[in-house]
Design an enzyme around this catalytic site. Sequence first.
Site, PDB file in Angstrom:
ATOM      1  N   GLU A 127     -43.597 -60.446 132.400  1.00 53.15           N
ATOM      2  CA  GLU A 127     -42.583 -59.431 132.712  1.00 53.15           C
ATOM      3  C   GLU A 127     -43.059 -58.639 133.925  1.00 53.15           C
ATOM      4  O   GLU A 127     -44.190 -58.134 133.957  1.00 53.15           O
ATOM      5  CB  GLU A 127     -42.374 -58.509 131.501  1.00 53.15           C
ATOM      6  N   LYS A 182     -45.878 -49.941 122.399  1.00 55.17           N
ATOM      7  CA  LYS A 182     -44.642 -49.368 122.950  1.00 55.17           C
ATOM      8  C   LYS A 182     -43.688 -49.270 121.768  1.00 55.17           C
ATOM      9  O   LYS A 182     -43.323 -50.297 121.191  1.00 55.17           O
ATOM     10  CB  LYS A 182     -44.085 -50.296 124.023  1.00 55.17           C
ATOM     11  N   GLU A 227     -36.732 -48.540 124.959  1.00 50.47           N
ATOM     12  CA  GLU A 227     -36.062 -49.734 125.489  1.00 50.47           C
ATOM     13  C   GLU A 227     -35.884 -50.811 124.411  1.00 50.47           C
ATOM     14  O   GLU A 227     -36.167 -51.984 124.613  1.00 50.47           O
ATOM     15  CB  GLU A 227     -36.828 -50.288 126.688  1.00 50.47           C
ATOM     16  N   LYS A 255     -47.289 -42.703 131.793  1.00 44.24           N
ATOM     17  CA  LYS A 255     -47.115 -43.219 133.160  1.00 44.24           C
ATOM     18  C   LYS A 255     -47.350 -42.096 134.163  1.00 44.24           C
ATOM     19  O   LYS A 255     -47.156 -40.921 133.848  1.00 44.24           O
ATOM     20  CB  LYS A 255     -45.703 -43.795 133.340  1.00 44.24           C
ATOM     21  N   ASP A 279     -40.330 -43.872 136.002  1.00 41.27           N
ATOM     22  CA  ASP A 279     -40.819 -45.229 135.744  1.00 41.27           C
ATOM     23  C   ASP A 279     -41.377 -45.873 137.006  1.00 41.27           C
ATOM     24  O   ASP A 279     -40.702 -46.713 137.603  1.00 41.27           O
ATOM     25  CB  ASP A 279     -39.654 -46.071 135.180  1.00 41.27           C
ATOM     26  N   GLU A 314     -43.352 -53.780 140.790  1.00 41.74           N
ATOM     27  CA  GLU A 314     -41.970 -53.901 140.316  1.00 41.74           C
ATOM     28  C   GLU A 314     -40.977 -53.181 141.223  1.00 41.74           C
ATOM     29  O   GLU A 314     -39.911 -53.711 141.530  1.00 41.74           O
ATOM     30  CB  GLU A 314     -41.885 -53.337 138.889  1.00 41.74           C
ATOM     31  N   HIS A 329     -35.002 -44.543 141.779  1.00 36.33           N
ATOM     32  CA  HIS A 329     -34.219 -45.407 140.902  1.00 36.33           C
ATOM     33  C   HIS A 329     -32.886 -45.825 141.523  1.00 36.33           C
ATOM     34  O   HIS A 329     -31.825 -45.658 140.918  1.00 36.33           O
ATOM     35  CB  HIS A 329     -33.976 -44.703 139.557  1.00 36.33           C
ATOM     36  N   TRP A 347     -29.787 -46.288 133.268  1.00 33.10           N
ATOM     37  CA  TRP A 347     -30.288 -47.434 134.041  1.00 33.10           C
ATOM     38  C   TRP A 347     -29.470 -47.627 135.328  1.00 33.10           C
ATOM     39  O   TRP A 347     -29.649 -48.613 136.032  1.00 33.10           O
ATOM     40  CB  TRP A 347     -30.241 -48.733 133.196  1.00 33.10           C
TER      41      TRP A 347
HETATM   42  C1  GCV Z   1     -42.463 -53.835 129.820  1.00 36.73           C
HETATM   43  C2  GCV Z   1     -39.788 -50.641 132.980  1.00 36.73           C
HETATM   44  C3  GCV Z   1     -39.768 -52.106 133.266  1.00 36.73           C
HETATM   45  C4  GCV Z   1     -39.840 -52.908 131.973  1.00 36.73           C
HETATM   46  C5  GCV Z   1     -41.090 -52.476 131.229  1.00 36.73           C
HETATM   47  C6  GCV Z   1     -40.994 -50.993 130.950  1.00 36.73           C
HETATM   48  C7  GCV Z   1     -42.208 -50.450 130.227  1.00 36.73           C
HETATM   49  O1  GCV Z   1     -38.610 -50.239 132.365  1.00 36.73           O
HETATM   50  O2  GCV Z   1     -38.635 -52.430 133.987  1.00 36.73           O
HETATM   51  O3  GCV Z   1     -39.890 -54.258 132.314  1.00 36.73           O
HETATM   52  O4  GCV Z   1     -41.241 -53.199 130.030  1.00 36.73           O
HETATM   53  O5  GCV Z   1     -40.879 -50.308 132.167  1.00 36.73           O
HETATM   54  O6  GCV Z   1     -43.057 -49.906 130.912  1.00 36.73           O
HETATM   55  O7  GCV Z   1     -42.291 -50.568 129.020  1.00 36.73           O
END
Ligand code: GCV
Length: 718
Positions: free
Chosen positions: A185, A305, A309, A378, A383, A411, A539, A561
């Site tokens: 991912e 986690k 999400e 984070k 994000d 990302e 974003h 989102w």
């Molecule tokens: C692993 C963001 C990313 C997701 C990721 C998430 C997270 O939303 O797009 O891919 O998921 O962060 O850190 O849990």
Amino acid sequence: MKKICTVFVLLMILLGSHAFAEDGYRLWQRYEQVQDASKLQAYRKAAGEIIIQGNSPTLKVAQQELEMGLNGLLGQAVPTTQQPTQQNILVAGTPSTSALIKELNLSDKLKAAGDEGYLLLTTTKNGRNYTVIAANTDIGVLYGSFHLLRLLQTEQDIAKLSLTSTPKIKHRVLNHWDNLDRTVERGYSGFSLWNWHLLPDYIDQRYIDYARANASIGINGTVLTNVNANALVLTPDYLKKVAALADAFRPYGLKVYLTARFSAPIEIGGLKTADPLDPQVQAWWKQKSDEIYGYVPDFGGFLVKANSEGQPGPQNYGRNHADGANMLADAVAAHGGIVMWRAFVYDDKEPDDRAKQAYNEFKPLDGQFRDNVLVQVKNGPIDFQPREPFHPMFGAMPKTPLMMEFQITQEYLGQGTTLAYLSPMYKETLESDTYAKGKGSTVAKDIDGTLYKHTLTGIAGVANIGTDRNWTGHQFGQANWYTFGRLAWDHTLSSEEIAEEWLRMTFTNNSQFIAPVKSMMLGSHETIVNYMTPLGLHHIMGWSHHYGPGPWIKDKHRADWTSVYYHRADEKGIGFDRTKTGSNAVSQYFPPVAKQFANLKTVPEKYLLWFHHVDWDYKVNSGRTLWNELCYRYSSGVDGVRQMQQTWDKVQGQVDEERFQHVKTFLAIQEKEAKWWRDACLLYFQTFSKRPIPQDLEKPAHTLEHYMSLDPKFVPGI
Ligand code: GCV
């Protein structure tokens, strides 16, 4: 016969050098022969022979690394002996396993080295000269060996060494978002390194080289699996494979961790619930943890986690994050394990600003977590955006050790093909002052434990590593893996020092290469911010795959989102009002910071639109209107990439052609993408500002409709 042998050896060397073309596989551990003649002579003199007494697996790999490194760097074989036979000796070890180290009487100095640190020093005894790598533990010896090699690789003076180095943070961990089907991912460098199909029987050399690279920068933990977790990894079939990886990594001081899917008791345990307060569920996790420790006796613990999400978590049962974390913490406590519980939580059903939700949920839980829980936060409140202000949770939970989570994989920073040196971004967060206990209460002090006197400390980086031959897709992606490790060990190092070390080891010590390329690296993050999200925008990327610009994204099943949720452009202006008149997210910061961010006049311009909705004609620091400034920033981002291209073109011939061409091609892709970002964003925001793009700036190549119709397919890492 002798002649035939010599010819054979020469042939092998030639073939060997061809097989090991400069494709980036060797990372910063190339160990090419030192070019500076006087340095080479000095190093050859200092390392007449290597003595490592003791034979643990870790000391063995230290010895192998020193032999391999010195043989390459010195261009000659350096003998390893057990007792001194020469005048100049390189000795490495601990007082408990090495009589020679013991004789050197270093115990006072070693007190400062702790469990993982080491001393490097030059001394004499009985008429012999020693270059010493000494530590209290074998892993300290390994870390010290890598440090010494680094000094040679970067052509430093080693004649009068006298240094002690210890890590400032205890758990320095990579987070792999690797799925069991080997997709990654948000991974842009091929597939997962972990070949579950061939494990546990086949140990790929890559696993060893991965561990070597991590040990060389002090990384001491790796979470093998994605935080969007699959419970199957906790079943015996997979645990055997996990154990094989742990065995391969152990000599390098690299502990293995797994992600725990909160609903695993239901999915693989046959229970009806995963309620953390249910005794059966607690017993299941306890038994599961005991089982894991049966396979991996030094298992590090779990990363979780939860309730984010779509992931299951304690809130599914009306419990809170502390209930969930503590249940797992109790399950691993007896084995010395830890739980890293993520604070990346938000929900679109929650009407409050997404940027506020983690703080709102976690702050009231301060003091309720077990001693072996770290809350992993984070760097910023949304994000991993190209730029974010520091997360307001830092400094705000005195009774809870907070662990930093940085993203190394890019990302939101151009993914696999963008040259972005991330040290300046990491340092910006680490050096931010929370004012939690007055001036100087930096984020770094919260995570290294000095602010609130925590001994359990940690830092995580979401890995950018995959099966690509050069590990990270972009050759310069390696620099971010490197910088993460170096800052995790010592966050006071400067971005410049780290870039220079990395460049010297990865490419060349030639100053005509180092100076321009280092400055290119140091400016690269700001350049990207300019062409993607200047002045605090955030974003506004493409839907779902997050590739390319998408400021027009709206009307999706989750408002949080979309892009319009964040930029809030209208005819009057642009930006998210997070002051009292808006979401009041500023109030989550300590008063001096809150005051600074809340005031349009004092908010750092880089966060302007993060905290304020600003009129198009507002005059910014340059004296331009906001609209014109946006146009200039976007354009300067594109110009910045073009400058990077020019810089790189000029160093052709100073590095190998293979990596030169690779980087050159990727810079061309980056330039194309920078224009795409600039043109798409300016044309879109212009529909609100209704103001012209200044005459002196390059005009967009296409119409807004064109950019909005682009629909990139097969973007990796989703
Ligand atoms: C692993 C963001 C990313 C997701 C990721 C998430 C997270 O939303 O797009 O891919 O998921 O962060 O850190 O849990």
